[in-house]
Design a protein around this motif. Structure first.
Motif, PDB file in Angstrom:
ATOM      1  N   UNK A   1       0.856  -1.183   0.000  1.00 10.91           N
ATOM      2  CA  UNK A   1       0.000   0.000   0.000  1.00 10.91           C
ATOM      3  C   UNK A   1       0.896   1.239   0.000  1.00 10.91           C
ATOM      4  N   UNK A   2       0.362   2.343  -0.482  1.00  8.90           N
ATOM      5  CA  UNK A   2       1.108   3.591  -0.453  1.00  8.90           C
ATOM      6  C   UNK A   2       0.151   4.766  -0.507  1.00  8.90           C
ATOM      7  N   UNK A   3       0.621   5.928  -0.033  1.00  7.53           N
ATOM      8  CA  UNK A   3      -0.182   7.142  -0.100  1.00  7.53           C
ATOM      9  C   UNK A   3       0.747   8.334  -0.196  1.00  7.53           C
ATOM     10  N   UNK A   4       0.328   9.357  -0.933  1.00 10.23           N
ATOM     11  CA  UNK A   4       1.118  10.568  -1.128  1.00 10.23           C
ATOM     12  C   UNK A   4       0.314  11.767  -0.651  1.00 10.23           C
ATOM     13  N   UNK A   5       0.833  12.450   0.374  1.00 10.18           N
ATOM     14  CA  UNK A   5       0.146  13.612   0.951  1.00 10.18           C
ATOM     15  C   UNK A   5       1.153  14.707   1.262  1.00 10.18           C
ATOM     16  N   UNK A   6       0.930  15.891   0.696  1.00 15.15           N
ATOM     17  CA  UNK A   6       1.768  17.056   0.977  1.00 15.15           C
ATOM     18  C   UNK A   6       3.257  16.759   0.810  1.00 15.15           C
ATOM     19  N   UNK A   7       3.597  16.061  -0.248  1.00 16.13           N
ATOM     20  CA  UNK A   7       4.994  15.797  -0.545  1.00 16.13           C
ATOM     21  C   UNK A   7       5.589  14.599   0.159  1.00 16.13           C
ATOM     22  N   UNK A   8       4.839  13.998   1.068  1.00 11.24           N
ATOM     23  CA  UNK A   8       5.332  12.828   1.808  1.00 11.24           C
ATOM     24  C   UNK A   8       4.696  11.556   1.259  1.00 11.24           C
ATOM     25  N   UNK A   9       5.551  10.658   0.804  1.00  8.62           N
ATOM     26  CA  UNK A   9       5.101   9.386   0.250  1.00  8.62           C
ATOM     27  C   UNK A   9       5.299   8.284   1.284  1.00  8.62           C
ATOM     28  N   UNK A  10       4.204   7.689   1.761  1.00  8.83           N
ATOM     29  CA  UNK A  10       4.262   6.583   2.715  1.00  8.83           C
ATOM     30  C   UNK A  10       4.183   5.264   1.961  1.00  8.83           C
ATOM     31  N   UNK A  11       5.181   4.410   2.159  1.00 10.17           N
ATOM     32  CA  UNK A  11       5.208   3.082   1.538  1.00 10.17           C
ATOM     33  C   UNK A  11       5.025   2.024   2.621  1.00 10.17           C
ATOM     34  N   UNK A  12       4.032   1.163   2.446  1.00 13.26           N
ATOM     35  CA  UNK A  12       3.811   0.058   3.380  1.00 13.26           C
ATOM     36  C   UNK A  12       4.216  -1.244   2.702  1.00 13.26           C
ATOM     37  N   UNK A  13       5.043  -2.035   3.386  1.00 14.61           N
ATOM     38  CA  UNK A  13       5.609  -3.251   2.811  1.00 14.61           C
ATOM     39  C   UNK A  13       5.002  -4.494   3.445  1.00 14.61           C
ATOM     40  N   UNK A  14       5.143  -5.598   2.727  1.00 10.64           N
ATOM     41  CA  UNK A  14       4.766  -6.893   3.272  1.00 10.64           C
ATOM     42  C   UNK A  14       5.652  -7.202   4.472  1.00 10.64           C
ATOM     43  N   UNK A  15       5.178  -8.062   5.364  1.00  9.97           N
ATOM     44  CA  UNK A  15       5.923  -8.368   6.589  1.00  9.97           C
ATOM     45  C   UNK A  15       7.289  -8.981   6.310  1.00  9.97           C
ATOM     46  N   UNK A  16       7.479  -9.559   5.121  1.00  9.89           N
ATOM     47  CA  UNK A  16       8.772 -10.161   4.782  1.00  9.89           C
ATOM     48  C   UNK A  16       9.876  -9.109   4.704  1.00  9.89           C
ATOM     49  N   UNK A  17       9.493  -7.838   4.627  1.00  9.75           N
ATOM     50  CA  UNK A  17      10.491  -6.759   4.650  1.00  9.75           C
ATOM     51  C   UNK A  17      11.374  -6.876   5.896  1.00  9.75           C
ATOM     52  N   UNK A  18      10.771  -7.257   7.026  1.00  8.10           N
ATOM     53  CA  UNK A  18      11.494  -7.319   8.296  1.00  8.10           C
ATOM     54  C   UNK A  18      12.514  -8.455   8.326  1.00  8.10           C
ATOM     55  N   UNK A  19      12.448  -9.358   7.356  1.00  6.96           N
ATOM     56  CA  UNK A  19      13.392 -10.482   7.318  1.00  6.96           C
ATOM     57  C   UNK A  19      14.564 -10.226   6.375  1.00  6.96           C
ATOM     58  N   UNK A  20      14.627  -9.043   5.786  1.00  8.17           N
ATOM     59  CA  UNK A  20      15.751  -8.719   4.915  1.00  8.17           C
ATOM     60  C   UNK A  20      17.022  -8.517   5.730  1.00  8.17           C
ATOM     61  N   UNK A  21      18.156  -8.743   5.092  1.00  6.43           N
ATOM     62  CA  UNK A  21      19.426  -8.415   5.737  1.00  6.43           C
ATOM     63  C   UNK A  21      19.586  -6.903   5.757  1.00  6.43           C
ATOM     64  N   UNK A  22      20.511  -6.406   6.595  1.00  9.73           N
ATOM     65  CA  UNK A  22      20.739  -4.963   6.677  1.00  9.73           C
ATOM     66  C   UNK A  22      21.148  -4.403   5.323  1.00  9.73           C
ATOM     67  N   UNK A  23      22.026  -5.128   4.625  1.00  6.93           N
ATOM     68  CA  UNK A  23      22.478  -4.660   3.321  1.00  6.93           C
ATOM     69  C   UNK A  23      21.350  -4.568   2.317  1.00  6.93           C
ATOM     70  N   UNK A  24      20.505  -5.586   2.281  1.00  9.41           N
ATOM     71  CA  UNK A  24      19.367  -5.570   1.356  1.00  9.41           C
ATOM     72  C   UNK A  24      18.431  -4.407   1.664  1.00  9.41           C
ATOM     73  N   UNK A  25      18.203  -4.175   2.951  1.00  6.84           N
ATOM     74  CA  UNK A  25      17.273  -3.118   3.347  1.00  6.84           C
ATOM     75  C   UNK A  25      17.792  -1.740   2.940  1.00  6.84           C
ATOM     76  N   UNK A  26      19.073  -1.493   3.185  1.00  5.56           N
ATOM     77  CA  UNK A  26      19.639  -0.190   2.857  1.00  5.56           C
ATOM     78  C   UNK A  26      19.620   0.048   1.345  1.00  5.56           C
ATOM     79  N   UNK A  27      19.981  -0.972   0.575  1.00  7.50           N
ATOM     80  CA  UNK A  27      19.969  -0.827  -0.874  1.00  7.50           C
ATOM     81  C   UNK A  27      18.556  -0.573  -1.400  1.00  7.50           C
ATOM     82  N   UNK A  28      17.571  -1.278  -0.840  1.00  9.43           N
ATOM     83  CA  UNK A  28      16.187  -1.073  -1.275  1.00  9.43           C
ATOM     84  C   UNK A  28      15.721   0.333  -0.932  1.00  9.43           C
ATOM     85  N   UNK A  29      16.004   0.767   0.284  1.00 13.76           N
ATOM     86  CA  UNK A  29      15.592   2.119   0.678  1.00 13.76           C
ATOM     87  C   UNK A  29      16.251   3.169  -0.213  1.00 13.76           C
TER      88      UNK A  29
END
Length: 311
Positions: free
Chosen positions: A94-122
């Protein structure tokens, strides 16, 4: 979707990416200025940097462009030289864009990524989506709420300036930084400088590093902390030489024995010390229409105040 390829070697700057975040130069190529138009960011085969691929973002509105970018970035890349920044089974639900701020909601599997994967994705998402007019900052969420770092602090909203180009370094490189910070003097109504040297992991911005060190407090005796230690940083970003700092409501409690002027201008003077920032906009829970301690108007960006400093 084929185009010029450019490699980004960005080190993780733990509080800093104070300089500019962008894709670096690949060996044997020209500068990134040769890329015409918009692009998508992918992960290289070594999984330690990003690659740009020319892509014409589709859509007539910001919402349509965001939808197009997210759909394309979650597809497999058409190259053996890089892959999608999204690991398998990780997706935006899910995602929403309000006043220049884009909120991205991820599947719970996001929390199982390695630190490196998370930083690169962000990094890939923030830089790519940051090209869209109307997207100033990107926030990351899961079903459990806003993402937090290893200390439980909310990561907050990010802009491309929160990442640093650090060509030739690896994802987990470290760097030594000297900071000149301002804390309150013994009486709490003036500011005194303190210089600290920190070794930090390249992943956030210098501005965020400064703010977190201010919350941590001074090392010298006879100096007072200017921000309550319970205060959480919800976001730090820089646009057009203005640093935007967003605290939670604990900031409004004030630091014991310190005047409102000393608190506010310790933040402003410290952030403008490097020369990258000329003004500071302070907000609380995203709101800046505030009279801090009924004495200082936070409704507009503030410039440094040298009159409060006692060398």
């Amino acid at each position: 979707m084929k185009g010029n390829r450019w490699m980004l070697s960005f080190g993780l700057l733990i509080l800093m990416s104070a300089s500019v975040f962008g894709c670096g130069q690949e060996e044997g190529t020209g500068t990134t200025d040769e890329i015409e138009g918009t692009y998508l960011c992918y992960v290289n085969t070594e999984e330690d940097s990003l690659a740009r691929e020319s892509y014409e973002i589709q859509g007539e509105t910001a919402d349509e462009e965001v939808e197009d970018v997210l759909e394309e970035m979650q597809k497999e890349a058409d190259s053996i030289d890089y892959r999608s920044a999204f690991p398998d089974h990780v997706s935006v639900t899910d995602w929403s864009l309000t006043d220049g701020r884009l909120d991205l909601t991820f599947s719970d599997s996001y929390l199982r990524m390695s630190k490196g994967e998370e930083v690169l994705l962000r990094a890939a998402l923030v830089e790519t989506l940051g090209q869209i007019k109307g997207v100033d900052e990107v926030g990351f969420f899961t079903g459990e709420g806003p993402l937090t770092d290893s200390d439980g602090q909310e990561i907050g909203y990010m802009s491309p300036e929160d990442f640093v180009q650090n060509t030739g370094s690896t994802l987990h490189s470290y760097q030594l930084q000297e900071l000149k910070l301002y804390f309150a003097g013994e009486k709490g109504d003036c500011l005194e400088p303190e210089t600290v040297s920190l070794r930090y992991n390249s992943s956030t911005s210098i501005e965020k590093l400064v703010v977190e060190q201010l919350i941590k407090g001074p090392e010298k005796e006879g100096m007072l902390a200017v921000i309550p230690p319970e205060t959480r940083v919800l976001g730090v970003s820089v646009r057009e030489h203005i640093c935007y700092v967003n605290f939670d409501q604990e900031f409004l409690n004030g630091a014991p024995g310190v005047t409102p002027e000393a608190t506010v201008y310790a933040i402003v003077n410290s952030l403008t010390e490097s020369g990258n920032v000329s003004q500071v906009q302070i907000s609380v829970n995203g709101e800046s229409d505030i009279q801090y301690m009924n004495r200082i108007d936070l409704g507009k960006p503030l410039t440094r105040n040298p009159d409060l400093v006692e060398e």
